[in-house]
Motif scaffolding. Structure first.
Motif, PDB file in Angstrom:
ATOM      1  N   ILE A   1      58.434  21.020  73.629  1.00  0.00           N
ATOM      2  CA  ILE A   1      58.894  22.382  73.018  1.00  0.00           C
ATOM      3  C   ILE A   1      59.971  22.121  72.090  1.00  0.00           C
ATOM      4  CG2 ILE A   1      59.596  24.649  73.331  1.00  0.00           C
ATOM      5  CD1 ILE A   1      58.327  24.368  76.178  1.00  0.00           C
ATOM      6  N   LYS A   2      59.829  22.964  70.880  1.00  0.00           N
ATOM      7  CA  LYS A   2      60.645  22.437  69.826  1.00  0.00           C
ATOM      8  C   LYS A   2      61.769  23.806  69.861  1.00  0.00           C
ATOM      9  CE  LYS A   2      58.797  18.820  67.752  1.00  0.00           C
ATOM     10  NZ  LYS A   2      57.767  18.817  68.652  1.00  0.00           N
ATOM     11  N   LEU A   3      63.250  23.358  69.809  1.00  0.00           N
ATOM     12  CA  LEU A   3      64.000  24.385  69.839  1.00  0.00           C
ATOM     13  C   LEU A   3      64.512  24.739  68.364  1.00  0.00           C
ATOM     14  CD1 LEU A   3      66.319  26.067  71.178  1.00  0.00           C
ATOM     15  CD2 LEU A   3      67.891  24.122  71.125  1.00  0.00           C
ATOM     16  N   VAL A   4      64.482  26.077  68.103  1.00  0.00           N
ATOM     17  CA  VAL A   4      64.810  26.637  66.786  1.00  0.00           C
ATOM     18  C   VAL A   4      65.900  27.669  67.051  1.00  0.00           C
ATOM     19  CG1 VAL A   4      63.886  28.089  64.804  1.00  0.00           C
ATOM     20  CG2 VAL A   4      62.255  26.288  66.241  1.00  0.00           C
ATOM     21  N   LEU A   5      66.756  27.864  66.005  1.00  0.00           N
ATOM     22  CA  LEU A   5      67.904  28.840  65.894  1.00  0.00           C
ATOM     23  C   LEU A   5      67.832  29.686  64.825  1.00  0.00           C
ATOM     24  CD1 LEU A   5      71.099  26.507  66.912  1.00  0.00           C
ATOM     25  CD2 LEU A   5      69.484  27.605  68.440  1.00  0.00           C
ATOM     26  N   ALA A   6      67.816  30.926  65.166  1.00  0.00           N
ATOM     27  CA  ALA A   6      67.929  32.161  64.055  1.00  0.00           C
ATOM     28  C   ALA A   6      69.087  32.888  63.941  1.00  0.00           C
ATOM     29  CB  ALA A   6      66.886  32.954  64.525  1.00  0.00           C
ATOM     30  N   ASN A   7      69.728  32.946  62.630  1.00  0.00           N
ATOM     31  CA  ASN A   7      70.826  33.513  62.430  1.00  0.00           C
ATOM     32  C   ASN A   7      71.946  33.351  62.918  1.00  0.00           C
ATOM     33  OD1 ASN A   7      72.345  35.119  60.897  1.00  0.00           O
ATOM     34  ND2 ASN A   7      71.533  37.186  61.936  1.00  0.00           N
ATOM     35  N   PRO A   8      72.684  31.966  63.254  1.00  0.00           N
ATOM     36  CA  PRO A   8      73.747  31.691  63.843  1.00  0.00           C
ATOM     37  C   PRO A   8      74.829  32.136  62.833  1.00  0.00           C
ATOM     38  CG  PRO A   8      72.874  29.806  62.952  1.00  0.00           C
ATOM     39  CD  PRO A   8      71.743  30.816  62.979  1.00  0.00           C
ATOM     40  N   GLY A   9      75.893  32.834  63.489  1.00  0.00           N
ATOM     41  CA  GLY A   9      77.028  33.175  62.612  1.00  0.00           C
ATOM     42  C   GLY A   9      78.068  32.084  61.889  1.00  0.00           C
ATOM     43  N   PRO A  10      78.891  32.470  61.175  1.00  0.00           N
ATOM     44  CA  PRO A  10      79.749  31.467  60.578  1.00  0.00           C
ATOM     45  C   PRO A  10      80.676  30.580  61.485  1.00  0.00           C
ATOM     46  CG  PRO A  10      80.877  33.622  59.962  1.00  0.00           C
ATOM     47  CD  PRO A  10      79.296  33.924  60.707  1.00  0.00           C
ATOM     48  N   VAL A  11      81.146  31.088  62.702  1.00  0.00           N
ATOM     49  CA  VAL A  11      82.002  30.476  63.476  1.00  0.00           C
ATOM     50  C   VAL A  11      81.132  29.455  64.274  1.00  0.00           C
ATOM     51  CG1 VAL A  11      83.250  30.483  65.787  1.00  0.00           C
ATOM     52  CG2 VAL A  11      83.584  32.236  63.799  1.00  0.00           C
ATOM     53  N   VAL A  12      79.699  30.184  64.826  1.00  0.00           N
ATOM     54  CA  VAL A  12      78.856  29.227  65.262  1.00  0.00           C
ATOM     55  C   VAL A  12      78.205  27.944  64.615  1.00  0.00           C
ATOM     56  CG1 VAL A  12      76.679  28.887  66.699  1.00  0.00           C
ATOM     57  CG2 VAL A  12      78.107  31.162  66.894  1.00  0.00           C
ATOM     58  N   VAL A  13      77.791  28.290  63.294  1.00  0.00           N
ATOM     59  CA  VAL A  13      77.513  27.315  62.324  1.00  0.00           C
ATOM     60  C   VAL A  13      78.590  26.017  62.275  1.00  0.00           C
ATOM     61  CG1 VAL A  13      76.793  26.857  59.888  1.00  0.00           C
ATOM     62  CG2 VAL A  13      75.857  28.835  61.066  1.00  0.00           C
ATOM     63  N   ASP A  14      79.766  26.516  62.157  1.00  0.00           N
ATOM     64  CA  ASP A  14      80.946  25.642  61.696  1.00  0.00           C
ATOM     65  C   ASP A  14      80.981  24.709  63.065  1.00  0.00           C
ATOM     66  OD1 ASP A  14      83.202  24.622  60.543  1.00  0.00           O
ATOM     67  OD2 ASP A  14      84.312  25.684  61.828  1.00  0.00           O
ATOM     68  N   LYS A  15      80.806  25.151  64.119  1.00  0.00           N
ATOM     69  CA  LYS A  15      80.957  24.309  65.440  1.00  0.00           C
ATOM     70  C   LYS A  15      79.800  23.658  65.726  1.00  0.00           C
ATOM     71  CE  LYS A  15      84.546  27.198  67.535  1.00  0.00           C
ATOM     72  NZ  LYS A  15      85.005  28.030  68.786  1.00  0.00           N
ATOM     73  N   LEU A  16      78.615  23.935  65.143  1.00  0.00           N
ATOM     74  CA  LEU A  16      77.368  23.175  65.498  1.00  0.00           C
ATOM     75  C   LEU A  16      77.413  21.923  64.416  1.00  0.00           C
ATOM     76  CD1 LEU A  16      74.638  25.958  65.531  1.00  0.00           C
ATOM     77  CD2 LEU A  16      75.387  24.487  67.461  1.00  0.00           C
ATOM     78  N   HIS A  17      77.908  22.081  63.279  1.00  0.00           N
ATOM     79  CA  HIS A  17      78.269  20.973  62.449  1.00  0.00           C
ATOM     80  C   HIS A  17      79.410  20.037  62.843  1.00  0.00           C
ATOM     81  CE1 HIS A  17      75.451  23.152  59.666  1.00  0.00           C
ATOM     82  NE2 HIS A  17      75.597  22.196  58.936  1.00  0.00           N
ATOM     83  N   ALA A  18      80.351  20.619  63.348  1.00  0.00           N
ATOM     84  CA  ALA A  18      81.404  19.732  64.035  1.00  0.00           C
ATOM     85  C   ALA A  18      80.939  18.861  64.956  1.00  0.00           C
ATOM     86  CB  ALA A  18      82.449  20.479  64.267  1.00  0.00           C
ATOM     87  N   SER A  19      80.065  19.282  65.712  1.00  0.00           N
ATOM     88  CA  SER A  19      79.403  18.748  66.960  1.00  0.00           C
ATOM     89  C   SER A  19      78.355  17.705  66.754  1.00  0.00           C
ATOM     90  CB  SER A  19      79.231  19.594  68.272  1.00  0.00           C
ATOM     91  OG  SER A  19      78.102  20.362  67.710  1.00  0.00           O
ATOM     92  N   LYS A  20      77.888  17.979  65.481  1.00  0.00           N
ATOM     93  CA  LYS A  20      76.618  17.161  65.035  1.00  0.00           C
ATOM     94  C   LYS A  20      75.497  17.731  65.581  1.00  0.00           C
ATOM     95  CE  LYS A  20      79.342  14.115  62.871  1.00  0.00           C
ATOM     96  NZ  LYS A  20      79.529  14.233  61.339  1.00  0.00           N
ATOM     97  N   PHE A  21      75.474  18.758  66.123  1.00  0.00           N
ATOM     98  CA  PHE A  21      74.306  19.385  66.999  1.00  0.00           C
ATOM     99  C   PHE A  21      72.940  19.630  66.050  1.00  0.00           C
ATOM    100  CE2 PHE A  21      71.741  22.662  68.822  1.00  0.00           C
ATOM    101  CZ  PHE A  21      71.397  22.252  69.850  1.00  0.00           C
ATOM    102  N   HIS A  22      73.516  20.050  64.625  1.00  0.00           N
ATOM    103  CA  HIS A  22      72.604  20.260  63.566  1.00  0.00           C
ATOM    104  C   HIS A  22      71.806  19.165  63.219  1.00  0.00           C
ATOM    105  CE1 HIS A  22      75.779  18.275  61.251  1.00  0.00           C
ATOM    106  NE2 HIS A  22      75.096  18.321  60.422  1.00  0.00           N
TER     107      HIS A  22
END
Length: 653
Positions: A605-626
């Motif tokens: 099953i593929k995981l998809v994210l919709a409309n994460p806020g700026p704080v969440v996006v920033d932390k997703l990128h900082a953790s390389k989760f993106h």
């Protein structure tokens, strides 16, 4: 000829493909917020936490001399609104001040007895604190003085440490010490802008606590109302009723009961009249003073005090004596005074700020909660040094003040002036005032604290809030004020913890003829998208709830997979998490998302994210989760995610 046909076919093909690409809606990429400087980020967080109202905005671009004036007016608002004060406003304030003075004088004498203090200390507390507040407070309507709940709280807590009958001097000193620390607590909370701490006591808990305190106070007044001489010092309903019925055969005084019940009926009728006809608001305001005058005159001419009717006897004449040297600044009672003071200060603050905000909203003006705390704290610190005990905003007096047409805090100054004259000239006249009339006044005053309508509304809106309300109520009534308060705070915190650790999640479906996705329980006609499970998380994802959210989403998947299998429908191939309510995510939250991603990969099953806020996006990128999930699986809207995922699905069951 053949070349020409071929060229025309190419043109048609290009234009056709262009039309097809133009007909497809554009899928927006999720924006990545610009990198913030760490110090700026910390400064922004601190500003939003402690300075959300931007209190220094008036000082911007002002010369130094003007800044000094603005700073002085910020500490003493009277010098700001006083420049526009007029005679017409003074007329309203004068009438309001005289009206609340007629109410406060008999109440103050009764409340002092509730705090196990000589009656003059109640009057002292309506003389100095209102003057200080008038200069420093920002509310135009709040009336300052002793209140029933705080008086009961102080009386019950301090008598647990010192017996007021055996050691009245030490009891009085501990009262002043508690008042001093109540003021220090209030000033500290206001100065460091920590007023949000009092919001942890929920409205439901306050309703229950106030109702329980009102019942307890009313039960305590049975001693004066029935003329009982030997009465329990405990405040719980079982001890009080046992004490009442134990004295029934020989301890009740029929003359006292007659006086008390007659005037209690008079006071309640006066309240009923005002409730039915708003223009007669002044009737219950002056009724207590009329009751005191008539009952005192009756006792004096009949010498009922010779027949067992207990009277006030002596009230010390003169203004407040200094009491700085009476405060415990060392010794065993210092810590006890601090503990009692913090508790009393917080309760007094909660009541005053709630009252101030209520009337500010009614008159449509802003009330600075932190300024209020500093003003209330300062008046209690000064009060502790001038023989006062904890004063705060009184709802009954503030309501009368508002109804009487007050315009500014000058009404408090007028009331203070009347109390001064009372202390200097009139106190000897209260000698024959029966205790029964004071009990009647207190009972009639605290009845309004029992808000049955609010309790019913709480039950209808939120059952957990109702549990908090009833927990606080029964805790006060069946145990003690401090136990009731502890239960109220505990249940309030429990609710916060429950909401944080067990946030709501929902499965979303598409509303017919729209691109909107909503909770399928709220909107039964919202249709699920075949092969896609859309889940919304209604909370920030923190260490306290990250594991629960991960497990809840996996449980949704298992339940949905079983349902689809039974109905021979296509299996779930995509999980879309709608993240617009997710305001923040921490390290534990990221770790939980990584675990969820691995679990989904095992299920294909593929995981998809919709409309994460700026704080969440920033932390997703900082953790390389993106990078783990893929940039192409983070979308601006649920509709974009569904439109992109749907063509990729194998719809075989």
């Amino acid at each position: 000829m053949s070349n020409r046909v071929t060229d025309e076919m190419d043109i048609v093909s290009v234009s056709s493909s262009r039309r097809n690409s133009e007909s497809l809606p554009h899928v927006h990429k999720v924006g990545i917020p610009p990198k913030q400087n760490l110090l700026k980020e910390i400064a922004g967080t601190v500003k939003e936490t402690f300075f959300a109202d931007d209190p220094l905005r008036h000082f911007k671009d002002q010369p130094r001399s003007r800044k000094f004036v603005l700073g002085f007016q910020a500490v003493f608002p009277i010098f700001e609104w006083g420049r526009h004060y007029s005679l017409s406003k003074f007329k309203g304030d004068l009438i309001a001040g005289l009206t609340i003075a007629s109410l406060c004088i008999p109440q103050d004498i009764g409340y002092a007895k509730l705090a196990n203090l000589p009656p003059q200390y109640g009057l002292y507390s309506s003389f100095v604190p209102p003057l200080i507040y008038a200069f420093m407070g920002s509310s135009r309507d709040i009336a300052i003085g002793p209140v029933a709940v705080v008086s009961l709280l102080l009386g019950s807590l301090i008598q647990n440490e010192i017996d007021p009958t055996k050691n009245p001097a030490e009891y009085l000193r501990l009262t002043f010490t508690a008042t001093f620390f109540a003021g220090i607590t209030q000033v500290t909370l206001g100065f460091f802008r920590l007023g949000f701490l009092i919001d942890f006591l929920s409205h439901a808990a306050i309703v229950g606590f106030m109702g329980g305190a009102a019942v307890t106070i009313a039960l305590q007044q049975l001693k004066g109302l029935l003329g009982i001489k030997k009465f329990t010092k405990k405040t719980d309903i079982i001890s009080v009723m046992h004490s009442v019925f134990k004295a029934a055969h020989h301890g009740w005084n029929w003359q006292t009961i007659l006086i008390g019940m007659s005037f209690l009926a008079f006071l309640l009728v006066a309240k009923y009249i005002a409730k039915k006809k708003k223009k007669l608001f002044w009737v219950p305001a002056i009724a207590p003073l009329i009751s005191v005058i008539l009952s005192t005159f009756f006792v004096y001419i009949t010498r009922a005090d010779k027949h067992g009717v207990q009277i006030v006897k002596h009230i010390r004449r003169g203004i407040n004596p200094a009491s700085v040297d009476q405060i415990f600044f060392s010794g065993e009672y210092l810590a006890k005074g601090f503990r009692i003071g913090v508790l009393a200060g917080m309760i007094a603050l909660t009541e005053a700020v709630a009252i101030g905000r209520t009337f500010a909203s009614m008159k449509d003006y802003q009330l600075d909660g932190n300024k209020e705390m500093v003003a209330l704290g300062t008046m209690n610190i000064v009060g502790s040094m001038t023989s006062c005990y904890v004063a705060t905003g009184s709802f009954s007096r503030s309501a009368v003040n508002y109804m009487s047409g007050c315009h500014t805090a000058v009404s408090n100054i007028v009331m203070s002036g009347v109390v001064l004259l009372t202390l200097e000239l009139i106190t000897p006249l209260f000698k024959y005032t029966p205790n029964a009339i004071l009990a009647s006044i207190i009972i009639s005053a605290v009845i309004s604290l029992i808000d049955i309508e609010a309790a019913i509304l709480i039950w209808k809106i939120d059952k957990f809030d109702f549990v908090a309300c009833m927990g606080a109520f029964f805790g006060v009534v069946f145990s003690s004020v401090e136990i009731g308060l502890l239960i109220a705070v505990s249940i309030s915190f429990a609710k916060i913890l429950l909401q944080v650790t067990r946030p709501r999640t929902a499965i979303l479906g598409k509303l017919p003829r729209t691109t909107v996705y909503r909770n399928i329980l709220q909107y039964p006609d919202a249709a699920k998208v075949p092969g896609i499970l859309i889940v919304r998380v209604d909370s920030a994802i923190y260490f306290s709830n990250s594991n629960y959210i991960k497990e809840r989403i996996l449980r949704w998947l298992v339940d949905e997979a079983e349902r689809l299998k039974e109905n021979s429908q296509p299996r779930i191939q995509f999980l879309i998490i709608e993240m617009s309510p997710v305001t923040d995510i921490d390290t534990s939250g990221i770790h939980a998302m990584e675990e969820l991603l691995r679990s989904l990969d095992k299920r294909d099953i593929k995981l998809v994210l919709a409309n994460p806020g700026p704080v969440v996006v920033d932390k997703l990128h900082a953790s390389k989760f993106h990078e783990m999930i893929g940039e192409d699986r983070i979308f601006l809207t649920v509709e974009d995610a569904v439109r992109t995922c749907a063509p990729k699905m194998d719809l075989e069951p």
